[in-house]
Write an enzyme that holds these catalytic residues in place. Structure first.
Site, short mmCIF file in Angstrom:
data_model
loop_
_atom_site.label_atom_id
_atom_site.label_comp_id
_atom_site.label_asym_id
_atom_site.label_seq_id
_atom_site.Cartn_x
_atom_site.Cartn_y
_atom_site.Cartn_z
N ASP A 32 0.85 -1.19 0.00
CA ASP A 32 0.00 0.00 0.00
C ASP A 32 0.89 1.24 0.00
OD1 ASP A 32 0.82 0.41 2.62
OD2 ASP A 32 -1.17 0.24 3.51
N GLY B 254 2.24 -4.88 7.94
CA GLY B 254 2.15 -6.21 7.34
C GLY B 254 0.90 -6.95 7.77
N ARG C 238 -0.35 -31.20 9.80
CA ARG C 238 -0.87 -30.01 10.50
C ARG C 238 -1.31 -28.93 9.50
NH1 ARG C 238 4.17 -30.72 14.59
NH2 ARG C 238 3.26 -32.43 15.79
N GLY D 6 -2.57 -5.87 8.08
CA GLY D 6 -3.81 -5.73 7.31
C GLY D 6 -3.75 -6.43 5.97
N ARG E 81 5.20 -34.66 9.62
CA ARG E 81 4.17 -34.27 10.59
C ARG E 81 3.67 -32.86 10.31
NH1 ARG E 81 9.05 -33.31 12.91
NH2 ARG E 81 9.30 -31.47 14.24
N ARG F 80 6.71 0.10 8.34
CA ARG F 80 6.88 0.95 9.52
C ARG F 80 7.47 0.17 10.68
NH1 ARG F 80 0.84 3.49 8.61
NH2 ARG F 80 1.43 4.94 6.93
N HIS G 172 7.82 -25.31 8.39
CA HIS G 172 6.77 -26.00 9.16
C HIS G 172 5.36 -25.67 8.68
CE1 HIS G 172 9.43 -26.73 12.98
NE2 HIS G 172 9.99 -27.16 11.86
N ASN G 173 5.14 -24.48 8.17
CA ASN G 173 3.78 -24.04 7.85
C ASN G 173 3.52 -23.91 6.35
OD1 ASN G 173 4.77 -21.87 10.35
ND2 ASN G 173 3.33 -23.53 10.81
C1 RB5 Z 1 -2.20 2.44 6.55
O1 RB5 Z 1 -2.19 3.62 7.26
C2 RB5 Z 1 -2.04 1.27 7.50
O2 RB5 Z 1 -3.21 1.08 8.22
C3 RB5 Z 1 -1.67 0.03 6.70
O3 RB5 Z 1 -0.51 0.26 5.99
C4 RB5 Z 1 -1.40 -1.23 7.51
O4 RB5 Z 1 -0.48 -1.00 8.51
C5 RB5 Z 1 -2.59 -1.95 7.97
O5 RB5 Z 1 -2.52 -3.03 8.56
#
Ligand code: RB5
Length: 146
Positions: free
Chosen positions: A8, A68, A136, A70, A132, A109, A98-99
């Site tokens: 984003d 990361g 899972r 959202g 295993r 950020r 494992h996953n």
């Molecule tokens: C955007 O401001 C922020 O909400 C988005 O980048 C992210 O961190 C959401 O999970």
């Protein structure tokens, strides 16, 4: 190897660094944006990247938003996606071993570019161990069918 890369507005600069890093490794990058810092909605990018991985258009996906969180939540709503948020390389490696994660996410950020590249490298170098862990992972994926 083809990797879909999505982000984003909060992660345009880091995305460019990660794209260059992947291309240096000879990986084909399908960069689906965003490419400007104008505010945009991360769920659309997470969903589109998830669908590209599940359809086979991309082998794997890398998602970057502010945290990361959202963008990975959105991708995980696509049936067949196993996306994880990793802020350090150890979890990234184990998430593959494992996953069997097929999408990696991190936050622009949260992590700097050098750490982000280490996370990516560790994730890409690791292989699913099966055994295993397959049982899972199958249990996790079966939740989607109930
Ligand atoms: C955007 O401001 C922020 O909400 C988005 O980048 C992210 O961190 C959401 O999970």
């Amino acid at each position: 190897m083809k990797i879909v890369l999505a982000n984003d507005h909060s992660a345009v600069d880091l995305k460019k660094e990660i794209r260059a890093h992947l291309e240096e490794k000879g990986i084909t990058v399908l960069d689906i944006g965003a490419n400007t810092t104008e505010s945009c909605d991360y769920p659309a990018f997470g969903e589109r990247a998830g669908r590209m991985v599940v359809s086979g258009e991309a082998d794997l996906g890398i998602l970057i938003c502010g945290t990361g969180v959202g963008i990975s939540l959105a991708a995980n709503k696509v049936k067949g996606v196993r996306a994880c948020v990793c802020s350090e390389p150890y979890s990234a490696r184990l998430s593959r071993q494992h996953n069997d994660t097929n999408i990696l996410a991190f936050g622009a950020r949260v992590v700097g570019s050098e750490l982000a590249k280490m996370i990516v490298d560790e994730w890409l170098a690791a292989e699913f161990e099966g055994g295993r862990h397959k049982r899972r992972v199958d249990m996790i994926m079966d939740i989607e069918n109930r």
